[in-house]
Design an enzyme around this catalytic site. Structure first.
Site, PDB file in Angstrom:
ATOM      1  CE1 TYR A 347      39.470  39.330  34.688  1.00  0.00           C
ATOM      2  CE2 TYR A 347      41.297  40.424  35.859  1.00  0.00           C
ATOM      3  CZ  TYR A 347      40.028  39.727  35.610  1.00  0.00           C
ATOM      4  OH  TYR A 347      39.152  39.520  36.985  1.00  0.00           O
ATOM      5  CD  GLU A 366      50.870  27.924  31.959  1.00  0.00           C
ATOM      6  OE1 GLU A 366      52.127  27.750  31.756  1.00  0.00           O
ATOM      7  OE2 GLU A 366      50.515  29.227  31.706  1.00  0.00           O
TER       8      GLU A 366
END
Length: 396
Positions: A347, A366
């Site tokens: 989060y 990523e």
């Protein structure tokens, strides 16, 4: 390259003379009325620089122009003081040179200074790229946004939220250079015409969100004794900062956003350190505040935050992402080989906040595989896979 307007010149004529899209010349000369340019006015021509040339025996303007794939009038334009019929051996003249090579050399330790130098070089050669200061880091380093394109589809890329992921800045800056090169040389990238994407999109890029942290990883603690002692203490007494993700205050910038921040805080460290400490309150850090303010102001259609590592693309948040996000991430996966991941128990990230507040597509990409900071030996492979994502981000 700057040129001086002569009687009868027009921006359209310059676009034909230098084989450039007229829109690039218009965008390189903001504030100029293209229908009212005047003799003696200075105009910027993107993608070119001027070089000194010494006239050799047997030279003529026609021969010099032909050898450089230029029209003779391009030489006359930058040499308005010379008599073209009376060149003399040894005389110095100016010659326009089209830039066909990268100015950015990303395969190096890409720190804040390198980033700013390359931004300056790109802006000098490609003045249609707008550079805006969006804030300053804790240590006063400037946070820059680069903007290009005239389209209504507003797209955002950022890199180096995390300090030891600085290779993302090098990869992103290399793409920007290739995009600019493609526009001014009218060469497609992987079969895609960049001029069409330039007309359809407005691309906003923040190449280095966390300059203080990047410099800490690459160069060690600041010289200021107070900051030096503080960061070494945050790092449990170690002067090895290769594991450092946070900003200089030991706050993880990608745990700063109001997207269930309290849940992330509850399970993460409660004191400053190399990673995962989200601060005592959300949006407390100047770097995170600058990114939030910019995102609210620009009202992006989609955002991409580039991180390392894992070759994965995170695309969901609490099922708030729009239905089209799934089709988009599948295309991003197709062009890169990266794995789409919807559910991640995380989060307070930039992408999470964007999806939550705008309910538009947001992606955390990523790059690469291994342990951060990824080695430069991976640069070329990372770039080739990321290139598909950079391009798809524009055409999707």
């Amino acid at each position: 390259m700057d040129i001086i307007v002569r009687r009868g010149d027009s921006l359209w004529y310059f676009s034909q003379l230098f084989h450039l899209d007229l829109q690039l010349i218009l965008d390189s000369n903001r504030g100029i009325d293209p229908d009212k340019i005047s003799v003696g006015q200075r105009i910027r021509i993107p993608g070119f620089v001027v070089q000194d040339y010494q006239v050799q025996q047997g030279d003529s303007l026609w021969a010099i122009a032909r050898n450089r794939n230029l029209g003779v009038d391009a030489l006359l334009l930058v040499n308005q003081h010379i008599n073209p019929n009376q060149l003399e051996i040894g005389q110095m003249i100016k010659v326009p040179i089209r830039i066909t090579w990268r100015l950015v050399q990303g395969k190096q330790n890409y720190d804040f200074s390198r980033t700013m130098k390359d931004i300056g070089r790109l802006q000098s050669v490609y003045p249609f790229m707008e550079v805006n200061a969006i804030g300053k880091s804790v240590l006063g380093n400037e946070l820059s946004e680069l903007r290009m394109g005239k389209g209504s589809k507003r797209i955002h890329y950022n890199a180096s939220f995390h300090a030891n992921e600085w290779i993302t800045t090098a990869v992103l800056m290399t793409f920007l250079n290739d995009y600019l090169l493609s526009l001014t040389n009218q060469n497609p990238i992987r079969g895609l015409e960049m001029s069409r994407l330039y007309q359809q999109t407005s691309l906003s890029v923040v190449p280095m969100v966390n300059p203080d942290g990047v410099n800490l990883v690459l160069h060690g603690p600041p010289e200021n004794p107070e900051w030096k002692n503080r960061v070494v203490e945050f790092n449990k007494g170690s002067t090895d900062f290769t594991g450092w993700k946070a900003n200089i205050r030991g706050i993880d910038l990608n745990d700063q956003f109001p997207a269930r921040w309290e849940l992330e805080r509850a399970r993460n460290p409660k004191v400053p350190g190399p990673r995962d400490y989200g601060g005592e309150k959300l949006l407390s850090e100047p770097e995170a505040i600058a990114m939030a303010d910019l995102t609210r102001e620009r009202d992006y259609a989609r955002v991409f935050a580039f991180h390392t590592q894992g070759e994965e693309i995170y695309w969901g948040f609490e099922n708030m992402e729009p239905p089209k996000s799934e089709g988009m991430v599948n295309e991003l996966s197709r062009v890169s080989g990266y794995k789409p991941v919807k559910i991640l128990e995380s989060y307070a990230g930039y992408k999470d906040w964007f999806i939550q507040d705008w309910q538009r597509p947001g992606f955390t990409v990523e790059l690469g595989h291994g342990v951060n900071p990824l080695p430069l030996s991976q640069f070329d492979e990372i770039y080739q896979k990321a290139l598909g994502i950079f391009l798809a981000g524009l055409y999707l």
